[in-house]
Design a protein around this motif. Structure first.
Motif, PDB file in Angstrom:
ATOM      1  N   SER A  69       0.835  -1.201   0.000  1.00  4.54           N
ATOM      2  CA  SER A  69       0.000   0.000   0.000  1.00  4.54           C
ATOM      3  C   SER A  69       0.874   1.258   0.000  1.00  4.54           C
ATOM      4  O   SER A  69       0.561   2.250  -0.674  1.00  4.54           O
ATOM      5  CB  SER A  69      -0.918   0.022   1.220  1.00  4.54           C
ATOM      6  OG  SER A  69      -1.789  -1.099   1.211  1.00  4.54           O
ATOM      7  N   LEU A  70       1.967   1.204   0.754  1.00  4.82           N
ATOM      8  CA  LEU A  70       2.874   2.356   0.797  1.00  4.82           C
ATOM      9  C   LEU A  70       3.524   2.612  -0.557  1.00  4.82           C
ATOM     10  O   LEU A  70       3.707   3.757  -0.973  1.00  4.82           O
ATOM     11  CB  LEU A  70       3.958   2.134   1.866  1.00  4.82           C
ATOM     12  CG  LEU A  70       3.522   2.333   3.321  1.00  4.82           C
ATOM     13  CD1 LEU A  70       4.617   1.887   4.282  1.00  4.82           C
ATOM     14  CD2 LEU A  70       3.173   3.803   3.586  1.00  4.82           C
ATOM     15  N   GLN A  71       3.868   1.541  -1.253  1.00  5.56           N
ATOM     16  CA  GLN A  71       4.476   1.684  -2.571  1.00  5.56           C
ATOM     17  C   GLN A  71       3.501   2.309  -3.565  1.00  5.56           C
ATOM     18  O   GLN A  71       3.905   3.063  -4.466  1.00  5.56           O
ATOM     19  CB  GLN A  71       4.951   0.329  -3.087  1.00  5.56           C
ATOM     20  CG  GLN A  71       6.157  -0.217  -2.332  1.00  5.56           C
ATOM     21  CD  GLN A  71       6.557  -1.599  -2.806  1.00  5.56           C
ATOM     22  OE1 GLN A  71       5.787  -2.275  -3.502  1.00  5.56           O
ATOM     23  NE2 GLN A  71       7.745  -2.047  -2.428  1.00  5.56           N
ATOM     24  N   ALA A  72       2.219   2.013  -3.394  1.00  4.50           N
ATOM     25  CA  ALA A  72       1.206   2.521  -4.321  1.00  4.50           C
ATOM     26  C   ALA A  72       0.669   3.891  -3.925  1.00  4.50           C
ATOM     27  O   ALA A  72      -0.014   4.551  -4.718  1.00  4.50           O
ATOM     28  CB  ALA A  72       0.042   1.532  -4.401  1.00  4.50           C
ATOM     29  N   CYS A  73       0.989   4.329  -2.699  1.00  2.62           N
ATOM     30  CA  CYS A  73       0.434   5.586  -2.181  1.00  2.62           C
ATOM     31  C   CYS A  73       1.067   6.787  -2.878  1.00  2.62           C
ATOM     32  O   CYS A  73       2.285   6.871  -3.046  1.00  2.62           O
ATOM     33  CB  CYS A  73       0.692   5.654  -0.682  1.00  2.62           C
ATOM     34  SG  CYS A  73      -0.233   6.955   0.117  1.00  2.62           S
ATOM     35  N   ASN A  74       0.212   7.744  -3.308  1.00  2.00           N
ATOM     36  CA  ASN A  74       0.731   8.917  -4.013  1.00  2.00           C
ATOM     37  C   ASN A  74       0.117  10.237  -3.545  1.00  2.00           C
ATOM     38  O   ASN A  74       0.145  11.232  -4.249  1.00  2.00           O
ATOM     39  CB  ASN A  74       0.523   8.760  -5.513  1.00  2.00           C
ATOM     40  CG  ASN A  74      -0.940   8.572  -5.880  1.00  2.00           C
ATOM     41  OD1 ASN A  74      -1.826   8.702  -5.030  1.00  2.00           O
ATOM     42  ND2 ASN A  74      -1.193   8.249  -7.138  1.00  2.00           N
ATOM     43  N   SER A  75      -0.450  10.245  -2.322  1.00  2.00           N
ATOM     44  CA  SER A  75      -1.015  11.485  -1.785  1.00  2.00           C
ATOM     45  C   SER A  75      -0.888  11.478  -0.273  1.00  2.00           C
ATOM     46  O   SER A  75      -0.760  10.419   0.356  1.00  2.00           O
ATOM     47  CB  SER A  75      -2.487  11.627  -2.174  1.00  2.00           C
ATOM     48  OG  SER A  75      -3.277  10.662  -1.497  1.00  2.00           O
ATOM     49  N   ILE A 130      -0.746   1.935  12.762  1.00  5.76           N
ATOM     50  CA  ILE A 130      -0.922   2.115  14.209  1.00  5.76           C
ATOM     51  C   ILE A 130      -1.916   1.086  14.754  1.00  5.76           C
ATOM     52  O   ILE A 130      -1.677   0.457  15.795  1.00  5.76           O
ATOM     53  CB  ILE A 130      -1.399   3.542  14.513  1.00  5.76           C
ATOM     54  CG1 ILE A 130      -0.306   4.556  14.115  1.00  5.76           C
ATOM     55  CG2 ILE A 130      -1.753   3.697  15.991  1.00  5.76           C
ATOM     56  CD1 ILE A 130      -0.753   6.001  14.190  1.00  5.76           C
ATOM     57  N   ILE A 131      -3.045   0.915  14.062  1.00  8.77           N
ATOM     58  CA  ILE A 131      -4.090  -0.021  14.520  1.00  8.77           C
ATOM     59  C   ILE A 131      -3.541  -1.434  14.643  1.00  8.77           C
ATOM     60  O   ILE A 131      -3.856  -2.168  15.608  1.00  8.77           O
ATOM     61  CB  ILE A 131      -5.292   0.004  13.550  1.00  8.77           C
ATOM     62  CG1 ILE A 131      -6.025   1.342  13.662  1.00  8.77           C
ATOM     63  CG2 ILE A 131      -6.247  -1.155  13.836  1.00  8.77           C
ATOM     64  CD1 ILE A 131      -7.069   1.549  12.574  1.00  8.77           C
ATOM     65  N   ASN A 132      -2.714  -1.826  13.695  1.00  5.84           N
ATOM     66  CA  ASN A 132      -2.188  -3.196  13.682  1.00  5.84           C
ATOM     67  C   ASN A 132      -0.852  -3.342  14.413  1.00  5.84           C
ATOM     68  O   ASN A 132      -0.256  -4.416  14.398  1.00  5.84           O
ATOM     69  CB  ASN A 132      -2.013  -3.671  12.238  1.00  5.84           C
ATOM     70  CG  ASN A 132      -3.343  -3.889  11.541  1.00  5.84           C
ATOM     71  OD1 ASN A 132      -4.000  -4.912  11.735  1.00  5.84           O
ATOM     72  ND2 ASN A 132      -3.763  -2.901  10.731  1.00  5.84           N
ATOM     73  N   LEU A 164      -1.603   8.520   2.430  1.00  6.51           N
ATOM     74  CA  LEU A 164      -0.521   8.133   3.341  1.00  6.51           C
ATOM     75  C   LEU A 164      -1.021   8.095   4.783  1.00  6.51           C
ATOM     76  O   LEU A 164      -0.662   7.189   5.563  1.00  6.51           O
ATOM     77  CB  LEU A 164       0.635   9.133   3.202  1.00  6.51           C
ATOM     78  CG  LEU A 164       2.000   8.725   3.753  1.00  6.51           C
ATOM     79  CD1 LEU A 164       2.491   7.439   3.126  1.00  6.51           C
ATOM     80  CD2 LEU A 164       3.012   9.837   3.514  1.00  6.51           C
ATOM     81  N   LYS A 165      -1.878   9.059   5.126  1.00  9.30           N
ATOM     82  CA  LYS A 165      -2.427   9.086   6.484  1.00  9.30           C
ATOM     83  C   LYS A 165      -3.311   7.864   6.748  1.00  9.30           C
ATOM     84  O   LYS A 165      -3.328   7.316   7.867  1.00  9.30           O
ATOM     85  CB  LYS A 165      -3.230  10.368   6.699  1.00  9.30           C
ATOM     86  CG  LYS A 165      -2.373  11.620   6.774  1.00  9.30           C
ATOM     87  CD  LYS A 165      -3.250  12.863   6.948  1.00  9.30           C
ATOM     88  CE  LYS A 165      -2.418  14.130   7.030  1.00  9.30           C
ATOM     89  NZ  LYS A 165      -3.263  15.345   7.155  1.00  9.30           N
ATOM     90  N   ILE A 166      -4.062   7.431   5.728  1.00 12.59           N
ATOM     91  CA  ILE A 166      -4.916   6.244   5.881  1.00 12.59           C
ATOM     92  C   ILE A 166      -4.056   5.015   6.146  1.00 12.59           C
ATOM     93  O   ILE A 166      -4.349   4.196   7.042  1.00 12.59           O
ATOM     94  CB  ILE A 166      -5.778   6.042   4.621  1.00 12.59           C
ATOM     95  CG1 ILE A 166      -6.796   7.183   4.501  1.00 12.59           C
ATOM     96  CG2 ILE A 166      -6.476   4.694   4.649  1.00 12.59           C
ATOM     97  CD1 ILE A 166      -7.559   7.187   3.190  1.00 12.59           C
ATOM     98  N   VAL A 167      -2.973   4.869   5.386  1.00  5.87           N
ATOM     99  CA  VAL A 167      -2.080   3.726   5.586  1.00  5.87           C
ATOM    100  C   VAL A 167      -1.416   3.824   6.955  1.00  5.87           C
ATOM    101  O   VAL A 167      -1.251   2.821   7.666  1.00  5.87           O
ATOM    102  CB  VAL A 167      -1.017   3.669   4.469  1.00  5.87           C
ATOM    103  CG1 VAL A 167      -0.030   2.534   4.725  1.00  5.87           C
ATOM    104  CG2 VAL A 167      -1.663   3.505   3.108  1.00  5.87           C
ATOM    105  N   HIS A 168      -1.028   5.058   7.338  1.00  7.72           N
ATOM    106  CA  HIS A 168      -0.400   5.287   8.640  1.00  7.72           C
ATOM    107  C   HIS A 168      -1.339   4.827   9.762  1.00  7.72           C
ATOM    108  O   HIS A 168      -0.899   4.188  10.745  1.00  7.72           O
ATOM    109  CB  HIS A 168      -0.066   6.766   8.785  1.00  7.72           C
ATOM    110  CG  HIS A 168       0.757   7.094   9.990  1.00  7.72           C
ATOM    111  ND1 HIS A 168       1.175   8.378  10.284  1.00  7.72           N
ATOM    112  CD2 HIS A 168       1.234   6.310  11.012  1.00  7.72           C
ATOM    113  CE1 HIS A 168       1.873   8.371  11.404  1.00  7.72           C
ATOM    114  NE2 HIS A 168       1.918   7.125  11.872  1.00  7.72           N
TER     115      HIS A 168
END
Length: 579
Positions: free
Chosen positions: A10-16, A28-30, A20-24
């Motif tokens: 997901s981080l590799q595909a993230c471009n905004s 944290i949750i996991n 990035l905050k959603i993945v972040h």
């Protein structure tokens, strides 16, 4: 697929930043922040790759326990490239003091980049020592950035020492050393380095060519520039807009505007700099009409002029005496293109009015623009010399003195004004001021290119290997010039120990351009044009001497002094004896 792998994908595909905050949040949750691969990748994304959000990157970094070197590098790199490069050095210091992680190639590289930007010489030297102790002095990337750090701090000798001690050098290292020399105005040293590149079969690229061609432009090394132009054509680099612009600029500064136009006309792609190089080239050579013509073509081609464009136009109008056109373009710059004039623009405007004899108007421009800038007053003083105006000349000199900016050349200009108006008391007062104030002069030098080698001369120079031949040739030239009417202009202000050619040296002195001319005439075939570059304004005597030489030897001589270009042919100069 594990949660950790899903997050990394997901981080590799993230471009905004929002993504990035959603993945972040998922990290944290996991509870995955403790995994170095994830925390490092997330930190890098915040700091560099996706958002360049340093505030988020810092918050995340503070949550990472025992950050690894890669995490430190992300922050150091991000700050080194940011508007706060000093923060990169702070994080480097913190890494050494409060972490078990040790610096690596990237740490040193990014921290040295920060030292380069903030000009932190002491830190650069400290890093150099640590690099040696850590065994990274053999790393090409680290050593190259060490060179740049030293050069940015003005320590060129240290940069060259690092370069010489590198066990291996790549093309980037050679290009960087050339760039270091160029930025420090050590253009001859850069050209000498290119010869070493050739001997070591290093090769070159577009960056090498741009750097070397720019050096040729500064020292007037036309032959070397033509040689590099040939290489650019052979290797296909001439298609690059950057190489093309450098070539146009080089030919223009070397006084060969026809070749500059030829390169320009063959460029498939042009930018504003391409047009500016031609406009400025025509302008500084006093060909204002052609500069204006090019400006109109530039607008028709859809390009938007910038402040450099108008500087070239104003310079051309000034040298050619196009007062109305120059004033029109100055107002157009402000009203139509919303460009704020700088000191150089105002300087051109003062020169424009001053050369035309409108000294009161020139004085008004200074008083309503930047009366605290000595360049404008010095320009006005030069115009007063042309028109022999004592009153305004004294006003200009008074302001230079009040600004504590009066130089030897300024006093000489004032003395010349007095002398031209037969004011012997004024000359005497100026001579007394020069002696009593202990005014220091700038040593004069001249460059001339013979073959692919640039030769440098200073006043009364005896250091050249061909000194005896040069002085014999100069005596011959003096005899031929006097035979057709040359008479020496005696010094108005002679100061013991002076070595500035702008300071009207003692009458027995051999000025640097005379020595350069003698060497050029002795070592080139009949009919060859001579190109000379001076660091000072050409004096009256040398200007007159060069006119007679051009006539006596049927040679074209192009002299570039600190004021303008002089094209001498058949006993005349393009400046019309106003410079």
């Amino acid at each position: 697929m594990s949660k950790a792998n899903v997050i990394l994908t997901s981080l590799q595909a993230c471009n905004s930043l929002n993504g990035l905050k959603i993945v972040h949040a998922q990290v944290i949750i996991n509870g995955l922040l403790k995994i170095p691969a994830i925390s490092n990748r997330l930190l890098n994304s915040y700091a560099i790759s996706v958002s360049s959000s340093l505030s988020y990157a810092q918050l995340l970094f503070n949550q990472i326990q025992n950050p690894q070197t890669q995490a430190w590098n992300s922050l150091i790199r991000a700050f080194a490239q940011s508007l706060s490069p000093l923060q990169a050095i702070f994080y480097y210091n913190h890494m050494l003091l409060a972490s078990l992680s040790r610096p690596d190639t990237f740490t040193f590289t990014f921290t040295l980049k920060a030292c380069e930007r903030v000009k932190a010489l002491n830190k650069c030297q400290e890093l150099h020592g640590f690099v040696i102790r850590s065994g990274y002095e053999r790393c090409v990337v680290v050593s190259t950035n060490l060179m740049r750090g030293y050069a940015a701090n003005g320590v060129i000798e240290a940069a060259r020492s690092v370069f010489d001690n590198m066990p291996e050098r790549d093309l980037v290292s050679w290009n960087s050393m050339i760039s270091c020399y160029t930025q420090a105005s050590f253009h001859l040293e850069a050209l000498k380095l290119s010869e070493a590149m050739r001997l070591e079969n290093v090769g070159l690229d577009g960056f090498t060519l741009v750097g070397l061609v720019s050096c040729c432009a500064h020292v007037g090394a036309l032959n070397m520039g033509i040689f590099l132009h040939g290489i650019a054509c052979e290797m296909g680099f001439v298609e690059s807009v950057y190489v093309g612009n450098a070539l146009v600029d080089m030919y223009a500064k070397c006084g060969n505007l026809d070749s500059a136009f030829c390169v320009f006309s063959r460029m498939r792609k042009r930018d504003v700099l391409s047009w500016n190089s031609m406009i400025v080239g025509y302008g500084v050579h006093g060909r204002g009409d052609e500069a204006i013509s090019f400006f109109k073509q530039m607008l028709m081609a859809g390009f938007h002029p910038d402040s450099i464009t108008f500087l070239g136009l104003l310079c051309g109008c000034s040298h050619q005496g196009l007062v109305e056109e120059g004033a029109e373009y100055f107002h157009m710059m402000v009203s139509r293109y919303n460009l704020k004039p700088g000191i150089k623009h105002y300087g051109c405007l003062v020169d424009l009015y001053g050369r035309a004899g409108k000294l009161e108007k020139a004085l008004e421009v200074i008083n309503t623009s930047s009366p605290s800038d000595p360049v404008l007053w010095r320009t006005l003083l030069g115009s007063c010399k042309i028109h022999r105006n004592v009153e305004i000349g004294e006003i200009a000199m008074k302001n230079l003195v009040q600004l504590e900016a009066a130089s030897a050349g300024d006093y000489v200009l004032l003395a010349t004004i007095y002398a031209c108006t037969k004011d012997e008391e004024g000359v005497a007062r100026t001579r007394k001021l020069i002696k009593s104030n202990g005014i220091k002069t700038t040593p004069g030098w001249s460059w001339i290119e013979i073959g692919n080698q640039v030769h440098k001369f200073v006043v009364d120079d005896k250091s050249h290997p061909d000194t005896d031949m040069i002085y014999r040739k100069l005596e011959e030239i003096m005899h031929r010039a006097k035979f057709i009417g040359y008479t020496k202009h005696e010094s108005l202000v002679a100061v013991s120990g002076s070595s500035s050619e702008d300071f009207m040296e003692k009458s027995s002195a051999y000025h640097s351009e005379k020595l350069a001319i003698a060497f050029g005439l002795a070592t080139t075939p009949d009919g060859t044009s001579l190109r000379i570059v001076k660091n000072l304004r050409v004096c009256r005597d040398c200007h007159s001497f060069t006119k007679f030489v051009s006539r006596a030897y049927s040679r074209d001589l192009i002299v570039r002094d600190r004021v303008r270009y002089h094209h001498f042919r058949d006993g005349l100069c393009s400046c019309g004896d106003y410079w």
